[in-house]
Enzyme design. Structure first.
Site, short mmCIF file in Angstrom:
data_model
loop_
_atom_site.label_atom_id
_atom_site.label_comp_id
_atom_site.label_asym_id
_atom_site.label_seq_id
_atom_site.Cartn_x
_atom_site.Cartn_y
_atom_site.Cartn_z
N HIS A 51 0.84 -1.20 0.00
CA HIS A 51 0.00 0.00 0.00
C HIS A 51 0.87 1.25 0.00
CE1 HIS A 51 1.28 -0.40 4.17
NE2 HIS A 51 1.00 0.89 4.32
N ASP A 53 0.43 5.08 2.02
CA ASP A 53 -0.33 5.48 3.19
C ASP A 53 -1.47 6.43 2.86
OD1 ASP A 53 1.22 3.90 4.86
OD2 ASP A 53 2.71 5.49 5.18
N HIS A 201 4.77 0.33 0.05
CA HIS A 201 5.58 -0.40 1.04
C HIS A 201 4.75 -1.49 1.69
CE1 HIS A 201 3.69 2.95 3.22
NE2 HIS A 201 3.68 2.16 4.28
N ARG A 217 5.58 6.28 14.04
CA ARG A 217 5.40 6.82 12.70
C ARG A 217 4.83 8.23 12.73
NH1 ARG A 217 1.52 4.96 7.92
NH2 ARG A 217 0.38 6.75 8.65
#
Ligand SMILES: O=C(O)CCC(=O)C(=O)O
Ligand SMILES: [Fe+2]
Length: 247
Positions: A51, A53, A201, A217
């Site tokens: 995917h 983000d 990623h 993150r």
């Protein structure tokens, strides 16, 4: 982390996924298999399908930052794939076909949602109704074209799921051909940053789950692109009605 990564742009307050934030810093998402308050972590399987983000929103992430705070002794890698290469290696006629296509991105296709709290998942779906993005995007800074796909796409606009499935499956396989990828084997305190507009990623769950993997993150908010699927569906229905009325 907030101070360093916010020097690149506006940090996403994570309103699209508010449940997995650090309790005291809304800009930080915690991706871990470490139990929280005695309960199994809901983000243990986060990112385990290919995917980019936040493509299930109108503001897909511009760039993401991932910091490794605890890691298993072996594995727990993250792989990245180059979506410029994915586009450039397609044949001209196929590129032209894809140029007109738009895809429906759906938060409910995030892998592992069945292992999360159903109430939070229902709220996530309500917060993030399906959106439409062009399959080929032009990167706003480099001007290069790239493929914008992933495993959170339901189908292509105007096409049935049966028609979409084989094309989607080909694109998602092609996009992550080994020669387009970089695999990161984490060291403690590594900070990875990636341009989310031209990469995909995946978190690889190749580690002993009795060991802890703990990642923080942050992300930069992207430009508003695409449109809501519902609005398109309503417009199509009213157009059909108009056409029926005149015919
Ligand atoms: O945990 C990872 O390796 C990546 C998780 C992920 O997809 C993300 O943080 O955006
Ligand atoms: Fe991700």
């Amino acid at each position: 982390m907030i101070e360093f990564t916010s020097s690149f742009g506006s940090l996403d307050p994570n309103d699209a996924a508010p449940y997995y934030r650090d309790p005291t810093h809304k800009e930080i998402l915690i991706v871990t298999n470490k139990p929280l308050d005695g309960k199994p972590s809901e983000t243990a399987t986060a990112g385990t399908s290919w995917h980019s983000d936040r493509t299930y929103t109108l503001r897909p992430t511009k760039a993401s930052f991932l910091l490794c705070k605890e890691k298993p002794s072996v594995g727990g890698d993250t792989i990245f794939s180059n979506m410029y290469k994915a586009y450039e290696t397609l044949s001209r006629p196929f590129q032209e076909f894809l140029d007109k296509l738009e895809a429906i991105h759906d938060v409910s296709l995030i892998k592992g949602l069945d292992k999360r709290d159903p109430e939070k998942v229902a709220a996530m779906k309500k917060l993030n109704p399906p959106v439409i993005h062009k399959v080929i995007q032009t990167h706003p800074e480099t001007g290069r074209k790239c493929l914008f796909v992933g495993q959170r796409i339901r189908s292509f606009v105007g096409m049935t799921e049966a028609e979409s499935a084989p094309i989607l499956s080909f694109l998602n396989q092609h996009a992550v051909s080994l020669e387009f990828t970089y695999r990161h084997n984490w060291s403690l305190n590594d900070l990875m940053m990636w341009d989310n507009r031209c990469t995909m990623h995946i978190a690889v769950p190749n580690y002993d789950k009795s060991q802890i993997r703990y990642m923080l993150r942050t992300a930069l908010l992207g430009e508003e692109i695409g449109r809501r699927f519902e609005e398109t569906a309503k417009a199509e229905v009213s157009m059909e009605k108009e056409l029926a009325a005149v015919s």
